[in-house]
Motif scaffolding. Structure first.
Motif, PDB file in Angstrom:
ATOM      1  N   PRO A 255       0.837  -1.206   0.000  1.00 39.11           N
ATOM      2  CA  PRO A 255       0.000   0.000   0.000  1.00 39.11           C
ATOM      3  C   PRO A 255       0.864   1.245   0.000  1.00 39.11           C
ATOM      4  N   SER A 256       0.253   2.405   0.059  1.00 35.81           N
ATOM      5  CA  SER A 256       1.021   3.648   0.073  1.00 35.81           C
ATOM      6  C   SER A 256       1.809   3.812   1.363  1.00 35.81           C
ATOM      7  N   GLY A 257       1.288   3.261   2.455  1.00 30.53           N
ATOM      8  CA  GLY A 257       2.013   3.309   3.716  1.00 30.53           C
ATOM      9  C   GLY A 257       2.658   1.976   4.008  1.00 30.53           C
ATOM     10  N   ASP A 258       2.240   1.352   5.117  1.00 27.71           N
ATOM     11  CA  ASP A 258       2.710   0.010   5.424  1.00 27.71           C
ATOM     12  C   ASP A 258       1.536  -0.823   5.915  1.00 27.71           C
ATOM     13  N   TYR A 259       1.810  -2.033   6.376  1.00 32.86           N
ATOM     14  CA  TYR A 259       0.744  -2.939   6.797  1.00 32.86           C
ATOM     15  C   TYR A 259      -0.138  -2.308   7.873  1.00 32.86           C
ATOM     16  N   VAL A 260       0.478  -1.754   8.901  1.00 33.68           N
ATOM     17  CA  VAL A 260      -0.287  -1.224  10.029  1.00 33.68           C
ATOM     18  C   VAL A 260      -1.153  -0.043   9.608  1.00 33.68           C
ATOM     19  N   SER A 261      -0.584   0.905   8.865  1.00 37.91           N
ATOM     20  CA  SER A 261      -1.368   2.076   8.447  1.00 37.91           C
ATOM     21  C   SER A 261      -2.496   1.681   7.503  1.00 37.91           C
ATOM     22  N   ALA A 262      -2.236   0.718   6.618  1.00 39.49           N
ATOM     23  CA  ALA A 262      -3.279   0.273   5.692  1.00 39.49           C
ATOM     24  C   ALA A 262      -4.401  -0.451   6.429  1.00 39.49           C
ATOM     25  N   MET A 263      -4.061  -1.229   7.437  1.00 38.28           N
ATOM     26  CA  MET A 263      -5.094  -1.900   8.224  1.00 38.28           C
ATOM     27  C   MET A 263      -5.926  -0.881   9.007  1.00 38.28           C
ATOM     28  N   ARG A 264      -5.293   0.169   9.481  1.00 42.61           N
ATOM     29  CA  ARG A 264      -6.051   1.222  10.178  1.00 42.61           C
ATOM     30  C   ARG A 264      -6.983   1.946   9.215  1.00 42.61           C
ATOM     31  N   ASP A 265      -6.545   2.126   7.983  1.00 49.41           N
ATOM     32  CA  ASP A 265      -7.430   2.701   6.960  1.00 49.41           C
ATOM     33  C   ASP A 265      -8.625   1.784   6.722  1.00 49.41           C
ATOM     34  N   ASN A 266      -8.365   0.461   6.677  1.00 49.44           N
ATOM     35  CA  ASN A 266      -9.454  -0.501   6.527  1.00 49.44           C
ATOM     36  C   ASN A 266     -10.445  -0.400   7.680  1.00 49.44           C
ATOM     37  N   LEU A 267      -9.921  -0.220   8.885  1.00 48.14           N
ATOM     38  CA  LEU A 267     -10.796  -0.101  10.054  1.00 48.14           C
ATOM     39  C   LEU A 267     -11.717   1.107   9.927  1.00 48.14           C
ATOM     40  N   LYS A 268     -11.165   2.243   9.513  1.00 47.61           N
ATOM     41  CA  LYS A 268     -11.985   3.441   9.333  1.00 47.61           C
ATOM     42  C   LYS A 268     -13.055   3.218   8.270  1.00 47.61           C
ATOM     43  N   THR A 269     -12.672   2.574   7.177  1.00 48.28           N
ATOM     44  CA  THR A 269     -13.623   2.284   6.102  1.00 48.28           C
ATOM     45  C   THR A 269     -14.762   1.394   6.604  1.00 48.28           C
ATOM     46  N   LEU A 270     -14.416   0.369   7.364  1.00 44.98           N
ATOM     47  CA  LEU A 270     -15.423  -0.532   7.904  1.00 44.98           C
ATOM     48  C   LEU A 270     -16.346   0.177   8.891  1.00 44.98           C
ATOM     49  N   GLN A 271     -15.780   1.008   9.734  1.00 45.70           N
ATOM     50  CA  GLN A 271     -16.595   1.725  10.721  1.00 45.70           C
ATOM     51  C   GLN A 271     -17.645   2.616  10.044  1.00 45.70           C
TER      52      GLN A 271
END
Length: 309
Positions: free
Chosen positions: A286-302
């Protein structure tokens, strides 16, 4: 008349040229020809999440290479002769059986780590019967997308630290210490997901393909995949089934992916009056790394599931 030495030299040049040509024709393969640097053990990661994990734990004690180039679907990976040879010579290859058949066939069991063996797996997609008789990349009975559950990936981190310590005893403590630190980071991420997805208007997530089973399993969500894998077009029957379920359960968002065409998801969204949003399966960098991309996924899901944390 050519001398024996000249003949050998010429044959060597031709073999080298053939090797380079074959490697250049590979599809979706990253350049892993650099080899180890300064005598450091070479660790080869099959695709991005395993690359991230290997870099966190190996750090400066290893030379990490990745087989799958950024922006390429891991399932489409083909290996050239040079990559196959490198896999045989690597100190450790980190992969997940069932994602990339070419890698499954090429790895040496003695110098490879199948991350799926470190965790409890869940069965593959619920509608496999639609694909009976078809050839696809899911050659195992379990869902191989284990990295989308941070808690499971933390377990993999610990095991990878142990494997690297065995492969390179001189730096064993460093590997174990970094593995523990990485597992703690993933544990924090797991807690963020558990809190962020604890109270949601709906628990149903409709995805382009069934890649998020572990995330759903971990956080009490219900995954409904339009298809089992990204290479397969859904049948009209399947689209109708998913559409009816989406309406019945008040789904407002159909999730697409960065490496897969959104067309089918967009058609379904228009049929049920929903919108689309990208949920990254993290199969490519992703544009960042695993952790930042997973946090983006969390925001999207919320946002999509109407969660309040």
């Amino acid at each position: 008349m050519m001398s024996g030495f000249s003949r050998s030299w010429t044959v060597g040049l031709l073999a080298t040229a053939a090797l380079l040509t074959t490697t250049a024709c590979g599809s979706g393969t990253a350049d892993t020809s650099a080899g180890s640097e300064g005598g450091k053990p070479e660790v080869i990661a099959a695709f991005y999440p395993l690359q991230w994990l290997s870099e966190q734990i190996g750090a400066s004690d290893t030379q990490v290479s990745v087989l799958t180039a950024p922006g390429v679907e891991p399932h489409d990976l083909e290996l050239g002769i040079q990559q196959v040879t490198q896999l045989k010579n690597a100190a450790l290859t980190v992969y997940i059986k069932g994602i990339q058949p070419a890698v499954d066939d090429a790895v040496d069991p003695e110098t490879s780590f199948d991350a799926a063996t470190a965790v409890q797996t869940i069965p593959a997609g619920e509608h496999e019967e639609e694909h009976a008789g078809e050839e696809h990349d899911h050659e195992v009975a379990y869902d191989p997308h284990i990295w989308l559950d941070p808690a499971r990936l933390a377990t993999v981190a610990t095991k990878l630290g142990e494997r690297l310590a065995t492969a390179d005893p001189a730096h064993a403590q460093g590997y174990k210490d970094r593995a523990a630190k990485t597992a703690a980071t993933l544990g924090t991420l797991d807690q963020e997901f558990a809190k962020g997805l604890g109270a949601c208007r709906t628990k149903t997530m409709v995805t382009a393909h069934e890649a998020f089973g572990y995330l759903a399993d971990r956080y009490g969500l219900k995954q409904v995949g339009i298809t089992l894998d990204p290479e397969t077009e859904p049948s009209p029957t399947r689209l109708s089934e998913v559409g009816k379920l989406a309406k019945a359960e008040g789904v407002t968002t159909i999730f697409t992916e960065s490496l897969v065409s959104p067309k089918v998801a967009e058609v379904l969204a228009s049929q049920v009056g929903a919108k689309t949003a990208v949920l990254d399966p993290l199969e490519s960098k992703p544009s960042g790394d695993y952790v930042s991309a997973m946090r983006d996924n969390l925001k999207t899901l919320q946002t999509a599931l109407g969660c309040t944390s």
